[in-house]
Design a protein around this motif. Structure first.
Motif, PDB file in Angstrom:
ATOM      1  N   LYS A  32       0.813  -1.202   0.000  1.00  0.00           N
ATOM      2  CA  LYS A  32       0.000   0.000   0.000  1.00  0.00           C
ATOM      3  C   LYS A  32       0.854   1.263   0.000  1.00  0.00           C
ATOM      4  N   ASP A  33       2.018   1.221   0.665  1.00  0.00           N
ATOM      5  CA  ASP A  33       2.915   2.374   0.670  1.00  0.00           C
ATOM      6  C   ASP A  33       3.829   2.424  -0.543  1.00  0.00           C
ATOM      7  N   GLU A  34       3.743   1.418  -1.420  1.00  0.00           N
ATOM      8  CA  GLU A  34       4.517   1.350  -2.668  1.00  0.00           C
ATOM      9  C   GLU A  34       6.023   1.272  -2.418  1.00  0.00           C
ATOM     10  N   HIS A  35       6.420   0.747  -1.286  1.00  0.00           N
ATOM     11  CA  HIS A  35       7.853   0.581  -1.018  1.00  0.00           C
ATOM     12  C   HIS A  35       8.400  -0.709  -1.615  1.00  0.00           C
ATOM     13  N   PHE A  36       7.568  -1.729  -1.735  1.00  0.00           N
ATOM     14  CA  PHE A  36       8.045  -2.992  -2.295  1.00  0.00           C
ATOM     15  C   PHE A  36       6.949  -3.611  -3.148  1.00  0.00           C
ATOM     16  N   ALA A  37       7.372  -4.547  -3.983  1.00  0.00           N
ATOM     17  CA  ALA A  37       6.474  -5.308  -4.855  1.00  0.00           C
ATOM     18  C   ALA A  37       6.801  -6.787  -4.710  1.00  0.00           C
ATOM     19  N   ILE A  38       5.804  -7.626  -4.931  1.00  0.00           N
ATOM     20  CA  ILE A  38       6.014  -9.074  -4.915  1.00  0.00           C
ATOM     21  C   ILE A  38       5.592  -9.643  -6.256  1.00  0.00           C
ATOM     22  N   THR A  39       6.304 -10.670  -6.684  1.00  0.00           N
ATOM     23  CA  THR A  39       6.000 -11.361  -7.932  1.00  0.00           C
ATOM     24  C   THR A  39       5.993 -12.858  -7.668  1.00  0.00           C
TER      25      THR A  39
ATOM     26  N   ARG B 106       9.014 -13.613  -4.918  1.00  0.00           N
ATOM     27  CA  ARG B 106      10.167 -12.740  -4.686  1.00  0.00           C
ATOM     28  C   ARG B 106       9.703 -11.344  -4.290  1.00  0.00           C
ATOM     29  N   LEU B 107      10.498 -10.743  -3.408  1.00  0.00           N
ATOM     30  CA  LEU B 107      10.230  -9.409  -2.888  1.00  0.00           C
ATOM     31  C   LEU B 107      11.218  -8.433  -3.508  1.00  0.00           C
ATOM     32  N   TRP B 108      10.711  -7.300  -4.035  1.00  0.00           N
ATOM     33  CA  TRP B 108      11.534  -6.350  -4.774  1.00  0.00           C
ATOM     34  C   TRP B 108      11.453  -4.973  -4.138  1.00  0.00           C
ATOM     35  N   ASP B 109      12.565  -4.285  -4.178  1.00  0.00           N
ATOM     36  CA  ASP B 109      12.608  -2.890  -3.762  1.00  0.00           C
ATOM     37  C   ASP B 109      12.231  -2.032  -4.965  1.00  0.00           C
ATOM     38  N   VAL B 110      11.137  -1.305  -4.840  1.00  0.00           N
ATOM     39  CA  VAL B 110      10.636  -0.531  -5.968  1.00  0.00           C
ATOM     40  C   VAL B 110      11.558   0.635  -6.308  1.00  0.00           C
ATOM     41  N   ARG B 111      12.287   1.167  -5.347  1.00  0.00           N
ATOM     42  CA  ARG B 111      13.139   2.320  -5.609  1.00  0.00           C
ATOM     43  C   ARG B 111      14.397   1.957  -6.387  1.00  0.00           C
TER      44      ARG B 111
ATOM     45  N   GLN C 274      16.323  -7.319  -5.931  1.00  0.00           N
ATOM     46  CA  GLN C 274      15.594  -8.337  -5.181  1.00  0.00           C
ATOM     47  C   GLN C 274      15.981  -8.267  -3.707  1.00  0.00           C
ATOM     48  N   HIS C 275      14.964  -8.160  -2.876  1.00  0.00           N
ATOM     49  CA  HIS C 275      15.215  -8.065  -1.432  1.00  0.00           C
ATOM     50  C   HIS C 275      15.218  -9.441  -0.769  1.00  0.00           C
ATOM     51  N   ARG C 276      14.311 -10.319  -1.182  1.00  0.00           N
ATOM     52  CA  ARG C 276      14.261 -11.654  -0.583  1.00  0.00           C
ATOM     53  C   ARG C 276      13.557 -12.606  -1.539  1.00  0.00           C
TER      54      ARG C 276
ATOM     55  N   PHE D  26       0.682 -19.232  -8.900  1.00  0.00           N
ATOM     56  CA  PHE D  26      -0.143 -18.584  -9.909  1.00  0.00           C
ATOM     57  C   PHE D  26      -0.670 -17.221  -9.474  1.00  0.00           C
ATOM     58  N   ALA D  27      -0.880 -16.988  -8.180  1.00  0.00           N
ATOM     59  CA  ALA D  27      -1.481 -15.734  -7.731  1.00  0.00           C
ATOM     60  C   ALA D  27      -0.891 -15.343  -6.385  1.00  0.00           C
ATOM     61  N   CYS D  28      -0.940 -14.039  -6.089  1.00  0.00           N
ATOM     62  CA  CYS D  28      -0.441 -13.522  -4.822  1.00  0.00           C
ATOM     63  C   CYS D  28      -1.235 -12.273  -4.452  1.00  0.00           C
ATOM     64  N   SER D  29      -1.137 -11.879  -3.182  1.00  0.00           N
ATOM     65  CA  SER D  29      -1.864 -10.717  -2.693  1.00  0.00           C
ATOM     66  C   SER D  29      -1.147 -10.172  -1.468  1.00  0.00           C
ATOM     67  N   VAL D  30      -1.193  -8.839  -1.300  1.00  0.00           N
ATOM     68  CA  VAL D  30      -0.535  -8.162  -0.188  1.00  0.00           C
ATOM     69  C   VAL D  30      -1.599  -7.709   0.805  1.00  0.00           C
ATOM     70  N   HIS D  31      -1.320  -7.916   2.092  1.00  0.00           N
ATOM     71  CA  HIS D  31      -2.228  -7.470   3.150  1.00  0.00           C
ATOM     72  C   HIS D  31      -2.322  -5.944   3.151  1.00  0.00           C
ATOM     73  N   PRO D  32      -3.498  -5.373   3.465  1.00  0.00           N
ATOM     74  CA  PRO D  32      -3.612  -3.903   3.470  1.00  0.00           C
ATOM     75  C   PRO D  32      -2.623  -3.197   4.380  1.00  0.00           C
ATOM     76  N   THR D  33      -2.138  -3.866   5.414  1.00  0.00           N
ATOM     77  CA  THR D  33      -1.149  -3.251   6.308  1.00  0.00           C
ATOM     78  C   THR D  33       0.279  -3.415   5.816  1.00  0.00           C
ATOM     79  N   SER D  34       0.474  -4.141   4.711  1.00  0.00           N
ATOM     80  CA  SER D  34       1.800  -4.376   4.111  1.00  0.00           C
ATOM     81  C   SER D  34       2.734  -5.160   5.029  1.00  0.00           C
ATOM     82  N   THR D  35       2.200  -5.842   6.026  1.00  0.00           N
ATOM     83  CA  THR D  35       3.021  -6.646   6.931  1.00  0.00           C
ATOM     84  C   THR D  35       2.920  -8.135   6.632  1.00  0.00           C
ATOM     85  N   LEU D  36       2.133  -8.499   5.649  1.00  0.00           N
ATOM     86  CA  LEU D  36       1.889  -9.903   5.346  1.00  0.00           C
ATOM     87  C   LEU D  36       1.465 -10.006   3.891  1.00  0.00           C
ATOM     88  N   PHE D  37       1.778 -11.121   3.272  1.00  0.00           N
ATOM     89  CA  PHE D  37       1.259 -11.399   1.935  1.00  0.00           C
ATOM     90  C   PHE D  37       1.071 -12.893   1.784  1.00  0.00           C
ATOM     91  N   CYS D  38       0.240 -13.278   0.839  1.00  0.00           N
ATOM     92  CA  CYS D  38      -0.081 -14.689   0.623  1.00  0.00           C
ATOM     93  C   CYS D  38       0.124 -15.047  -0.838  1.00  0.00           C
TER      94      CYS D  38
END
Length: 431
Positions: A147-154, A162-167, A171-173, A183-195
């Motif tokens: 939500k804060d656009e600091h990172f992206a997941i693919t 994989r976790l990416w630094d948008v700036r 690859q961060h992790r 096949f699919a992923c989603s980020v929690h609204p608090t940006s502290t969790l993803f599935c």
């Protein structure tokens, strides 16, 4: 007669029977050969007749096959139409499989089958690539942003997330744990969790700070095609699978809250495989796409879950398209955008459930779309060989001036009828 004589005579007789082709024939021999009647052709076996008939039909079909022509869009809305705003060439060498705007709408990410994610920014009136996510080994299936656009997941066919630094684009992790395609992923609204949802029939919850999964949910009996946190608090995870079921899971405990069957919505779906799902921005409704001619809009903020709308006429029986919503500011009411296997975009009015527009956007099956969070446009991608993404916007037939009585704000979402009710299952579900 010795052996040499017999050999010489044999060679002489052979030369008479088979003359040297380099020696030209005389006029008498040419007249004799011209007078000979050729033997009749052998009869055609009966087994060859069907094969020859099939070949004749195929040849006739090839001759009568018409070249591709652009189909005129079917515009059933008298107040406006959808037009092509921009074509994005990101330099992909294979088809684009996923598209995603950032929450602010200032950036756009494109995931491709060439295992590279491209981060685009608006420059000089067009989208240009500024960063590359190029650590995956196989094609990318989905891209999501915090939500804060600091990172992206693919997530990718290489079974990793994989976790990416948008700036910086680094690859961060790397998260390993799935046994099949993710096949699919989603980020929690608090940006502290993803599935993430995988073809190994499981949902895994990840903490960005930990390389191992926080929780594993054995969600379905077939590959999972869609997962998403509920907007707002993210307390519920929605998942869809090829087993034809849509389930809602409690994020905290991992237990199943309700199972949605397509047959119980009043249509003879026969448990059609789920090809994708998406929440409405307010989190009250869930759009479920299946491999039949229907899309179903479920109201999930009430108990029991109810079927609110049906969108009929879709042509998607093989490929998974991430359908979604679009709410133009200069149109009366939101719409549902559905990609088809023939390259069309079918746009339904959400309040009536009827087809409002049909645009021939691509030539191959549409794989994904995403709505711009602020402007009245959306982007789509397909399996076209040109490897392009296209941006579409709604153009009203009216002036669109402020205060125009024909340009009203989007109407609220229609209330769910009480006719179709899905009984809830037991609260504790053992996968």
């Amino acid at each position: 007669m010795n052996a040499q004589t017999r050999a010489a005579q044999g060679s002489h007789n052979t030369a008479r029977l088979f003359p040297n082709p380099k020696i030209s024939l005389n006029a008498r021999e040419i007249r004799r050969l011209r007078g000979l009647v050729p033997p009749p052709p052998p009869p055609i076996p009966k087994d060859w007749a069907p094969i020859d008939a099939q070949n004749d039909r195929v040849a006739a079909a090839k001759k009568t096959k018409k070249p591709y022509r652009y189909k005129r869009p079917k515009n059933l809305d008298e107040k406006g139409k959808y037009v092509l705003s921009e074509t994005i060439n990101c330099g992909a060498v294979r088809p684009i499989s996923s598209v995603r705007f950032t929450p602010s709408g200032r950036h756009l990410a494109l995931g491709s089958a060439d295992a590279i994610g491209r981060f685009c920014q608006r420059k000089n009136g067009k989208w240009e690539v500024v960063l590359l996510f190029d650590e995956h080994e196989e094609g990318i299936n989905d891209i999501q942003f915090s939500k804060d656009e600091h990172f992206a997941i693919t997530c990718s066919d290489d079974k990793t997330v994989r976790l990416w630094d948008v700036r910086t684009g680094k690859q961060h992790r790397k998260f390993v744990g799935h046994q099949d395609y993710v096949f699919a992923c989603s980020v929690h609204p608090t940006s502290t969790l993803f599935c993430s949802g995988s073809f190994d029939e499981t949902i895994k919850l990840w903490d960005p700070r930990c390389p191992e999964a926080v929780r594993e949910i054995k969600a379905h009996a077939e590959p999972i095609t869609g997962v998403q946190f509920s907007p707002g608090d993210g307390s519920v995870i929605a998942s869809g699978s090829y087993d034809g079921l849509t389930r809602l899971w409690d994020t905290a405990s991992g237990s199943c809250l309700v199972t949605i069957y397509a047959e119980q919505a009043g249509l003879p779906a026969k448990q059609a495989p789920v090809s994708g799902l998406r929440y409405t921005p307010n989190g009250s409704y869930l759009l479920v796409s299946t491999h039949d001619t229907f899309m179903r809009l479920w109201r999930v903020d009430t108990q029991p879950v109810r079927a609110s709308r049906f969108f009929e006429g879709c042509r998607s029986l093989r490929y998974n398209c991430n359908n979604g919503f679009h709410a133009p500011k200069n149109r009366e009411g939101p719409v549902v955008v559905a990609g088809q296997e023939d390259g069309c975009l079918m746009i339904f009015d959400m309040n009536t459930g009827k087809l409002a527009h049909e645009v021939q956007a691509h030539r191959s099956p549409v794989l994904g779309m995403d709505n711009h969070p602020r402007n009245s446009m959306f982007v789509s991608c397909s399996m076209d060989k040109d490897n392009l993404a296209r941006v579409w916007r709604y153009e009203s037939h009216f002036s669109g001036r402020e205060g125009d009585p024909d340009i009203r704000p989007p109407a609220p979402l229609v209330q769910a009828p009480d006719d179709f009710v899905v009984p809830p299952v037991r609260q504790s579900y053992a996968a």
